[in-house]
Design a protein around this motif. Structure first.
Motif, PDB file in Angstrom:
ATOM      1  N   ALA A 174      -1.947  15.363   1.129  1.00 31.24           N
ATOM      2  CA  ALA A 174      -1.360  15.182  -0.064  1.00 31.24           C
ATOM      3  C   ALA A 174      -1.546  13.875  -0.993  1.00 31.24           C
ATOM      4  O   ALA A 174      -1.919  13.901  -2.033  1.00 31.24           O
ATOM      5  N   LEU A 175      -1.665  12.660  -0.068  1.00 35.31           N
ATOM      6  CA  LEU A 175      -1.847  11.533  -0.606  1.00 35.31           C
ATOM      7  C   LEU A 175      -3.418  11.708  -0.966  1.00 35.31           C
ATOM      8  O   LEU A 175      -3.822  11.186  -2.041  1.00 35.31           O
ATOM      9  N   GLU A 200      -8.705  -1.057  -5.726  1.00 34.74           N
ATOM     10  CA  GLU A 200      -7.265  -1.201  -5.694  1.00 34.74           C
ATOM     11  C   GLU A 200      -6.523   0.087  -5.391  1.00 34.74           C
ATOM     12  O   GLU A 200      -5.613   0.248  -4.470  1.00 34.74           O
ATOM     13  N   ASP A 201      -7.074   1.507  -5.890  1.00 35.25           N
ATOM     14  CA  ASP A 201      -6.555   2.820  -5.752  1.00 35.25           C
ATOM     15  C   ASP A 201      -6.776   3.104  -4.315  1.00 35.25           C
ATOM     16  O   ASP A 201      -6.033   3.796  -3.721  1.00 35.25           O
ATOM     17  N   ALA A 202      -7.943   2.773  -3.994  1.00 37.28           N
ATOM     18  CA  ALA A 202      -8.521   3.342  -2.493  1.00 37.28           C
ATOM     19  C   ALA A 202      -7.667   2.635  -1.499  1.00 37.28           C
ATOM     20  O   ALA A 202      -7.154   3.157  -0.547  1.00 37.28           O
ATOM     21  N   GLU A 252      -5.017   4.031   1.306  1.00 40.14           N
ATOM     22  CA  GLU A 252      -4.962   3.674   2.763  1.00 40.14           C
ATOM     23  C   GLU A 252      -3.894   3.061   3.157  1.00 40.14           C
ATOM     24  O   GLU A 252      -3.456   3.135   4.242  1.00 40.14           O
ATOM     25  N   CYS A 253      -3.209   2.039   2.603  1.00 38.46           N
ATOM     26  CA  CYS A 253      -2.041   1.611   2.902  1.00 38.46           C
ATOM     27  C   CYS A 253      -0.847   2.522   3.052  1.00 38.46           C
ATOM     28  O   CYS A 253      -0.002   2.572   4.227  1.00 38.46           O
ATOM     29  N   GLU A 263       2.624  -5.158   0.322  1.00 40.84           N
ATOM     30  CA  GLU A 263       2.029  -6.338   0.172  1.00 40.84           C
ATOM     31  C   GLU A 263       1.221  -6.879   1.051  1.00 40.84           C
ATOM     32  O   GLU A 263      -0.031  -6.947   0.742  1.00 40.84           O
ATOM     33  N   ASN A 264       1.375  -6.984   2.285  1.00 35.78           N
ATOM     34  CA  ASN A 264       0.781  -7.835   3.270  1.00 35.78           C
ATOM     35  C   ASN A 264      -0.283  -6.616   3.856  1.00 35.78           C
ATOM     36  O   ASN A 264      -1.378  -6.990   4.055  1.00 35.78           O
ATOM     37  N   VAL A 265       0.175  -5.579   4.092  1.00 39.44           N
ATOM     38  CA  VAL A 265      -0.912  -4.447   4.584  1.00 39.44           C
ATOM     39  C   VAL A 265      -1.935  -4.211   3.233  1.00 39.44           C
ATOM     40  O   VAL A 265      -3.098  -4.227   3.741  1.00 39.44           O
ATOM     41  N   ILE A 266      -1.815  -4.010   2.124  1.00 34.94           N
ATOM     42  CA  ILE A 266      -2.770  -4.055   1.099  1.00 34.94           C
ATOM     43  C   ILE A 266      -3.713  -5.348   1.204  1.00 34.94           C
ATOM     44  O   ILE A 266      -4.907  -5.081   1.185  1.00 34.94           O
ATOM     45  N   GLU A 267      -2.997  -6.541   1.257  1.00 35.19           N
ATOM     46  CA  GLU A 267      -4.210  -7.505   1.769  1.00 35.19           C
ATOM     47  C   GLU A 267      -4.790  -7.711   2.538  1.00 35.19           C
ATOM     48  O   GLU A 267      -6.116  -7.991   2.737  1.00 35.19           O
TER      49      GLU A 267
END
Length: 122
Positions: free
Chosen positions: A51-52, A65-67, A71-72, A91-95
Motif C-alpha cells: 500500500a505504501l 525526499e519522497d522515495a 523507505e522510512c 527524522e533520524n531514520v530519514i537522515e
C-alpha cells in the motif's frame, strides 16, 4: 515432562544485523531491533508495504525526499530500534537513509532471513 509448542514462539522483538555500504570504505553492519510477526502479521506487513508503494507510485512527481520517506515508512513497519545513540525516530531514520542508499532493502532481507529455518548440519 513434554514441552509445549507455545514455548517455540518468537519473542516480541529480535535482533538482526543489516549490511551498510560505505563508499570508499569497508562495509559495516547495523544492528536493528525488529518486530516479530506471526503468519497473519507477516501477511498484513506485506500488504501495508504494498500500500505504501502504491501511494508512492501514484504520485505525479517524485523526488528523492519522497522515495526516502517511503523507505522510512517501510523500514518502520519492521524495525523498532537500532544500535545508534540517536533515537530511532522518523527524522533520524530519514537522515540515515539519505546517506545510505539501499539500506532499506538490506534491512528487509535481514528481517526475512531471520525467519528462515537455521541450516542444520553440513
Amino acid at each position: 515432562m513434554a514441552k509445549s509448542f507455545k514455548s517455540l514462539r518468537g519473542e516480541p522483538t529480535f535482533k538482526v544485523k543489516a549490511p551498510v555500504a560505505i563508499p570508499g570504505g569497508e562495509a559495516d553492519e547495523v544492528e536493528l531491533t525488529c518486530i516479530y510477526k506471526d503468519r497473519k502479521g507477516l501477511d498484513e506487513l506485506l500488504e501495508a508495504d504494498k500500500a505504501l508503494t502504491a501511494v508512492y507510485d501514484k504520485k505525479k512527481t517524485k523526488s528523492i525526499e519522497d522515495a526516502v520517506e517511503l523507505e522510512c515508512k517501510s523500514l518502520m513497519l519492521i524495525v523498532s530500534g537500532w544500535e545508534f545513540s540517536e533515537p530511532f525516530n522518523k527524522e533520524n531514520v530519514i537522515e540515515f537513509l539519505m546517506n545510505n542508499r539501499g539500506f532499506n532493502v538490506e534491512a528487509w532481507k535481514a528481517y526475512f532471513i531471520s525467519y528462515a529455518p537455521a541450516k542444520r548440519g553440513n
